[in-house]
Design an enzyme around this catalytic site. Structure first.
Site, mmCIF file in Angstrom:
data_model
loop_
_atom_site.group_PDB
_atom_site.id
_atom_site.type_symbol
_atom_site.label_atom_id
_atom_site.label_comp_id
_atom_site.label_asym_id
_atom_site.label_seq_id
_atom_site.Cartn_x
_atom_site.Cartn_y
_atom_site.Cartn_z
ATOM 1 N N GLU A 22 21.269 49.655 69.983
ATOM 2 C CA GLU A 22 20.915 50.893 69.264
ATOM 3 C C GLU A 22 21.553 52.032 70.038
ATOM 4 O OE1 GLU A 22 19.549 51.211 66.488
ATOM 5 O OE2 GLU A 22 18.529 49.307 66.161
ATOM 6 N N CYS B 189 18.688 60.114 68.563
ATOM 7 C CA CYS B 189 19.983 59.561 68.136
ATOM 8 C C CYS B 189 20.244 59.832 66.659
ATOM 9 C CB CYS B 189 20.046 58.073 68.458
ATOM 10 S SG CYS B 189 18.618 57.171 67.881
HETATM 11 P P1 NAD Z 1 23.041 57.402 80.229
HETATM 12 O O1 NAD Z 1 24.118 56.819 79.400
HETATM 13 O O2 NAD Z 1 23.230 57.499 81.715
HETATM 14 O O3 NAD Z 1 21.678 56.592 80.019
HETATM 15 C C1 NAD Z 1 21.157 56.295 78.761
HETATM 16 C C2 NAD Z 1 20.163 55.148 78.969
HETATM 17 O O4 NAD Z 1 20.859 53.989 79.378
HETATM 18 C C3 NAD Z 1 19.154 55.420 80.084
HETATM 19 O O5 NAD Z 1 17.896 54.935 79.678
HETATM 20 C C4 NAD Z 1 19.675 54.641 81.278
HETATM 21 O O6 NAD Z 1 18.632 54.189 82.102
HETATM 22 C C5 NAD Z 1 20.351 53.482 80.606
HETATM 23 N N1 NAD Z 1 21.485 52.959 81.366
HETATM 24 C C6 NAD Z 1 22.511 53.665 81.904
HETATM 25 N N2 NAD Z 1 23.366 52.839 82.523
HETATM 26 C C7 NAD Z 1 22.876 51.587 82.380
HETATM 27 C C8 NAD Z 1 23.316 50.300 82.783
HETATM 28 N N3 NAD Z 1 24.464 50.106 83.448
HETATM 29 N N4 NAD Z 1 22.547 49.227 82.471
HETATM 30 C C9 NAD Z 1 21.399 49.386 81.775
HETATM 31 N N5 NAD Z 1 20.935 50.574 81.358
HETATM 32 C C10 NAD Z 1 21.668 51.660 81.644
HETATM 33 O O7 NAD Z 1 22.753 58.815 79.652
HETATM 34 P P2 NAD Z 1 21.640 59.911 79.906
HETATM 35 O O8 NAD Z 1 22.259 61.092 80.595
HETATM 36 O O9 NAD Z 1 20.366 59.378 80.446
HETATM 37 O O10 NAD Z 1 21.422 60.258 78.396
HETATM 38 C C11 NAD Z 1 22.415 60.924 77.672
HETATM 39 C C12 NAD Z 1 23.101 60.058 76.644
HETATM 40 O O11 NAD Z 1 22.402 58.866 76.394
HETATM 41 C C13 NAD Z 1 23.124 60.805 75.343
HETATM 42 O O12 NAD Z 1 24.362 61.426 75.194
HETATM 43 C C14 NAD Z 1 22.861 59.790 74.297
HETATM 44 O O13 NAD Z 1 24.070 59.387 73.695
HETATM 45 C C15 NAD Z 1 22.333 58.604 75.011
HETATM 46 N N6 NAD Z 1 20.955 58.264 74.674
HETATM 47 C C16 NAD Z 1 20.742 57.676 73.471
HETATM 48 C C17 NAD Z 1 19.468 57.332 73.108
HETATM 49 C C18 NAD Z 1 19.205 56.691 71.782
HETATM 50 O O14 NAD Z 1 18.102 56.766 71.299
HETATM 51 N N7 NAD Z 1 20.182 56.008 71.178
HETATM 52 C C19 NAD Z 1 18.411 57.608 73.962
HETATM 53 C C20 NAD Z 1 18.649 58.221 75.195
HETATM 54 C C21 NAD Z 1 19.952 58.534 75.549
#
Ligand code: NAD
Length: 478
Positions: free
Chosen positions: A250, A284
């Site tokens: 997702e 999202c």
């Molecule tokens: P991010 O990409 O660092 O993290 C997003 C999520 O992924 C976090 O929960 C993080 O713990 C997890 N994550 C990151 N790297 C990972 C890895 N290697 N393995 C497993 N999990 C990992 O971004 P952020 O700064 O926390 O959030 C910003 C971006 O994340 C936004 O631009 C958005 O696109 C996305 N996001 C999307 C949703 C959604 O509902 N689809 C929710 C939260 C964040």
């Protein structure tokens, strides 16, 4: 309220991490440290893998009816605690208290829905070509699941995965959000207190990449489910592919919202502005690229700017607040960069555009107009309180722009024409199309994206399908 420090939950016990290491948790409304969350070691993860492996052998054999009863009880426990959990969620995540409570109550509804669907997860008999042959298609639980959920909806994102996995007879190791761990932990506590046996749900926190790289390749894990950014989703999908693990992804979105000249503009503005700024835009499926037909453009923009300016930004615990802070400083910095870049490309700033104060992570509800496609925000998910309002002449132009990006999660449209509605449903390349209302995210309807927005659906009957293998048993008897 005293914010609880958050432990790991492994094999039915809450414990601090093996090495005792912890990560700070901040209140986004103040920027202050409010507590800590335990940081799992490799030994903790191995402990969770062993517990999940053991628990799968029994949970998968319990009848769907017994699982249903335990899950329904867990949903009741969650409902009964909704007020206290909502407060925890607002303190760690920032959203207004009423939205935190709604998310918690919706979480209980999702558990109920999945529990009920588990009882209706039928196989089928396929008529055979030869006499005496019986061909049975049966659904078997896929096995222990590794799940990764983000901070924007600490309960909703986790419960969608946990409830569907459990209803299908799977067990789960979930890496919860380090930024907002306590409300996710309260969800897991509700399941445990509802009677879910030890090892069926294991909750860990830590360094996300270390956890995913340890869990996904492990042979115990049979399925990976992730909610988060497209970039991370692609990395995890590659890792899962290397080890031939099933996936549900997702990921991000960049939802177009098409407003045609014949639309009810008042309804469109009211609904779209609330959809845009709910959870400070960190959703999202938030509408992002508003494409408004030429005649409706000026009145729509004026009404939308009024709606943005009427939003009361503040601490989510204040009952007057309609939009809380962003979840962390990274999002504030991202918003500042998106706005500066759009203005440098010639966009018009019609509302907001700035951080509010220097305490906490508040950002103004922002409206940018006439933003060229060369601006970053027209191509990258803003994931914050930023609306882009652009114009179009005709249907074809609007659909072409709506489909321009690699994202394909949600799309919205407002029109009174039945013909336009019917055409749009087919023409828009996205997993969800919502016309003349905001109708997404209920437990009984599928939720998921296509293209770079992901793979698989989390709601509806499809929610459980993701956690089943399809097995054929064919037998011959004289
Ligand atoms: P991010 O990409 O660092 O993290 C997003 C999520 O992924 C976090 O929960 C993080 O713990 C997890 N994550 C990151 N790297 C990972 C890895 N290697 N393995 C497993 N999990 C990992 O971004 P952020 O700064 O926390 O959030 C910003 C971006 O994340 C936004 O631009 C958005 O696109 C996305 N996001 C999307 C949703 C959604 O509902 N689809 C929710 C939260 C964040």
């Amino acid at each position: 309220m005293i914010y609880p420090d958050v432990s790991l939950f492994i094999d039915g016990s809450w414990s601090v991490a093996g090495a005792g290491a912890a990560i700070d948790v901040l209140n986004p409304a103040t920027g202050d440290r409010i507590g800590v969350v335990a940081k799992a070691t490799r030994a903790d993860l191995d402990h969770a893998l062993a517990a999940a492996d053991r628990a799968f052998k029994t949970w998968s054999k319990i009848s769907a009816f017994e699982r249903y009863k335990i899950m329904r009880k867990s949903a009741e426990v969650l409902r009964a605690r909704a007020d206290a959990i909502a407060e925890i969620m607002t303190i760690e995540q920032g959203k207004p208290l009423a939205q935190s409570k709604l998310e918690t109550l919706n979480g209980a509804d999702i558990i109920d829905w999945c529990a009920e669907e588990g009882r209706r997860a039928y196989g089928r008999l396929v008529p055979a070509r030869a006499d005496g042959v019986r061909q049975m298609v049966v659904k078997t639980p896929v096995g222990p699941v590794a799940a990764f959920t983000p901070w924007n909806f600490p309960i909703n994102q986790a419960v969608r995965k946990i409830a569907a996995a459990l209803a299908a007879g799977c067990v789960i190791i979930i890496k919860g959000p380090e930024e907002t761990p306590a409300s996710c932990a309260e969800l897991v506590r509700a399941f445990a207190d509802g009677g879910v046996p030890s090892g069926v749900i294991n909750l860990v926190f830590g360094v996300p990449s270390e956890i995913s790289e340890h869990l996904i390749p492990n042979p115990v894990i049979r399925k990976v489910s992730f909610t988060g950014s497209t970039a991370v989703g692609k990395r995890l999908a590659m890792l899962a592919g290397e080890h031939m693990k099933r996936i549900t992804m997702e990921l991000g979105g960049h939802a177009p919202a098409l407003v045609f000249d014949d639309a009810d503009l008042d309804a469109a503005v009211k609904q779209l502005a609330s959809g845009k700024y709910r959870n400070a835009g960190q959703i999202c499926v938030a509408p992002t690229r508003f494409l408004v037909q030429e005649k409706a453009y000026a009145p729509f923009l004026e009404k939308f700017v009024d709606a943005a300016k009427a939003i009361k930004v503040g601490d989510g615990l204040d009952p007057e607040t309609t939009m809380g802070p962003l979840a962390h400083l990274r999002r504030v910095e991202a918003m500042e960069a998106f706005v500066a870049d759009a203005l440098s490309h010639g966009a018009k700033l019609c509302a907001g555009g700035k951080r509010i104060g220097n305490k906490g992570f508040f950002f103004e509800p922002t409206v940018l107009a006439d933003v060229p496609n060369s601006a970053r925000t027209m191509n990258e998910e803003p994931f914050g309180p930023l609306a882009i309002i652009n114009r179009f002449d005709d249907y074809e132009e609007a659909v072409t722009e709506a489909n321009r990006l690699d994202y394909g999660l949600a799309a919205y449209a407002y029109t009174k024409s039945a013909r336009t509605m019917n055409k749009l449903g087919g023409a828009i390349e996205s997993g969800m199309v919502s016309i003349n209302h905001l109708g997404l995210g209920l437990p009984e309807i599928p939720f998921g994206g296509i293209k770079d927005s992901g793979f698989g659906s989390e709601g509806g009957a499809e929610a459980l399908e993701a956690f089943f293998n399809t097995k054929l048993v064919t037998q011959f008897e004289d």
